[in-house]
Enzyme design. Structure first.
Site, PDB file in Angstrom:
ATOM      1  N   LYS A  45      11.559  42.331  58.796  1.00  0.00           N
ATOM      2  CA  LYS A  45      11.258  42.953  60.097  1.00  0.00           C
ATOM      3  C   LYS A  45       9.815  43.447  60.162  1.00  0.00           C
ATOM      4  O   LYS A  45       9.152  43.323  61.185  1.00  0.00           O
ATOM      5  CB  LYS A  45      12.205  44.145  60.346  1.00  0.00           C
ATOM      6  N   GLN A  62      16.810  48.690  58.713  1.00  0.00           N
ATOM      7  CA  GLN A  62      18.097  48.222  58.191  1.00  0.00           C
ATOM      8  C   GLN A  62      18.559  46.955  58.943  1.00  0.00           C
ATOM      9  O   GLN A  62      17.715  46.223  59.429  1.00  0.00           O
ATOM     10  CB  GLN A  62      19.171  49.322  58.262  1.00  0.00           C
ATOM     11  N   ASP A  85      16.193  44.136  55.111  1.00  0.00           N
ATOM     12  CA  ASP A  85      15.166  43.419  54.346  1.00  0.00           C
ATOM     13  C   ASP A  85      14.969  41.979  54.815  1.00  0.00           C
ATOM     14  O   ASP A  85      14.615  41.099  54.033  1.00  0.00           O
ATOM     15  CB  ASP A  85      15.507  43.412  52.840  1.00  0.00           C
ATOM     16  N   HIS A  96       9.413  48.408  54.580  1.00  0.00           N
ATOM     17  CA  HIS A  96       8.914  47.216  55.267  1.00  0.00           C
ATOM     18  C   HIS A  96       7.580  46.808  54.647  1.00  0.00           C
ATOM     19  O   HIS A  96       6.612  47.570  54.700  1.00  0.00           O
ATOM     20  CB  HIS A  96       8.749  47.497  56.769  1.00  0.00           C
TER      21      HIS A  96
END
Ligand code: GDP
Ligand code: IMO
Ligand code: MG
Length: 432
Positions: free
Chosen positions: A16, A223, A13, A41
């Site tokens: 990205k 991740q 988080d 995302h």
């Protein structure tokens, strides 16, 4: 831009999706290479917000090829819902290609994820219960079902029969749970196969051809490094490899193809789920960051645990991923704080630890050593150049870079695509 791998440098988080979306402007092809719909995302383009779980964030550009590589585990129901939702919002998904070799998540994976978490009780990992771990377990156990198997009715039938027999045995005899009905799963997945067949391709071939032609490729990690199966805070990790090296395996390219590696890191730290988090703040400052940073999970809505920037984690991430630079996101969230802190090491029994330890007992005893810096009160969300940032914000970034030994190439000052500062050095590299 050449061939760039973008990874999460903390516990996920980090932003990205936003950074991928920003850099995708310069890319021809964007690929996901690991994880599944445990990822969430969020990308904000002008006034529209998109939440992507499986499809690369490059999909928001009509001319980019988007790839879901073989290292990703796919829940077809979630993927079809995501495709439908994008199409409804006027986003074309015609350029999406899915690896024939990608493994599939079935309802028994989700069920097993859930019952195993329940069984673990207070020791649970805090998974997203999306069936990620059990799907990767089947892949490693060599009983998984791949996209290419799904679209071959005979092959799929025999594989599903064998799998379901074993999983139902486990569900009923070990977990005292209900068995799944073969026909229901079969019919549902045959429908999914019909809808997804047209997207399947040998994606490694497509990526390697694009590299040969000198196209710009962006690999979007899911991740974060500290959730990596090998290098994260095991067992409080996910079941894939979010580190940069995994782009080779999960996309089907050689290590010689990678030119540049970017680590996305928040200007502070967050974590969802259980497991060690040395710089966690359980006080008002933690609550302040959660509130101002909107730190609630994209996938599960869970409140994220918040804390100060951890320089030990940052340095470790630099090493494990061979980072060329950081993209530091959410610097704007820290505006308004009187003081900001960076963890420069962990105090442990009179010593200072600078390298992230593997031992949980050691980690539990570690006390973060903080360097306190003056905060800044200005609203920085309109800054577009490093020179426009307040002195204290620049000083904070400089110290992050010094402590982690990783240069800073990009800075996020808001969730929108345009709210990004790019350093001259980095811009030059990306324009090559
Ligand atoms: P990801 O999983 O790494 O893509 O990150 P998430 O999307 O789960 O969480 C990051 C959140 O922060 C999202 O809601 C983004 O829109 C938001 N975000 C990203 N960069 C920035 C930034 O620089 N400032 C602010 N305020 N929000 C950001
Ligand atoms: P993105 O891509 C943050 C965490 C879960 C849990 C652990 C294992 O949005 O950064 P899993 O369902 O993968 O078996 O759960 O990993 N986790 C994430 N945390 N961001 C993510 O993805 C995550 N994906 C998994 O909370 O602690
Ligand atoms: Mg996320």
């Amino acid at each position: 831009m050449s061939t760039v791998v973008l990874i999460g440098a903390q516990w996920g988080d980090e932003g990205k999706g936003k950074v991928t979306d920003f850099l995708a402007q310069r890319a021809d092809l964007v690929a996901r290479y690991q994880g599944g719909n445990n990822a969430g995302h969020t990308v904000v383009v002008e006034d529209r917000e998109f939440k992507l779980h499986l499809i690369p964030s490059g999909i928001l550009y009509p001319d980019k090829i988007c790839i879901i590589g073989s290292g990703v585990v796919i829940d077809p129901e979630v993927l079809l819902r995501e495709l439908e939702s994008l199409e409804k919002q006027g986003i074309s998904t015609a350029n999406l290609k899915i690896s024939e070799r990608a493994h599939i998540i079935f309802p028994y994976h989700q069920k097993l994820d859930f019952v195993e978490e329940e069984r673990k009780g207070k020791n649970k990992i805090g998974t997203t219960c999306r069936g990620i771990g059990p799907a990767y377990m089947d892949k490693s156990a060599r009983v998984g079902i791949r996209m290419i198997d799904l679209v071959d009715p005979d092959e799929f039938k025999s594989l599903l029969e064998r799998n379901l027999e074993g999983k139902n045995h486990l569900l009923t005899r070990v977990y005292n749970n209900e068995a799944l009905d073969f026909n229901r799963v079969w019919e549902t997945y045959v429908r999914y196969a019909a809808s997804l067949k047209g997207y399947l391709a040998d994606t490694s071939l497509i990526i390697n051809e694009a590299i040969k032609q000198g196209q710009s490729i962006l690999f979007e990690g899911a991740q974060g490094t500290m959730l990596d199966l090998d290098h994260g805070t095991y067992p409080y990790v996910t079941s894939s490899h979010p580190v940069a090296g995994a782009a080779c395996i999960g996309a089907g390219i050689g290590p010689t193809c990678i030119d540049w590696v970017i680590g996305v890191a928040k200007a502070y730290t967050t974590r969802v789920g259980g497991g060690p988090f040395p710089t966690e703040l359980k006080d008002d400052t933690g609550a302040y960051i959660r509130k101002h940073g909107g730190e609630f999970g994209t996938t599960t809505g869970r409140p994220r645990r918040c804390g100060w920037f951890d320089g030990v984690v940052g340095r470790y991430s630099g090493r494990i991923n061979g980072l060329h630079c950081f993209a530091v996101t959410k610097l704007d969230v820290l505006s308004g704080l009187e003081k900001v802190k960076i963890c420069t090491g962990y105090g442990y029994r009179g010593d200072i630890i600078k390298d992230f330890p593997a031992n949980h007992k050691v980690l539990r005893e570690c006390i973060p050593v903080y360097e306190e810096l003056p905060g800044w009160q200005e609203d920085i969300s309109g800054c577009r150049e490093f020179s426009e940032l307040p002195y204290n914000a620049r000083r904070y970034l400089e110290r992050i870079s010094e402590v982690t030994e990783v240069p800073i190439g990009l800075v996020g000052v808001g969730s929108r695509r345009s709210q990004t500062i790019i350093s001259d050095d980095f811009s030059e590299v990306m324009d090559r």
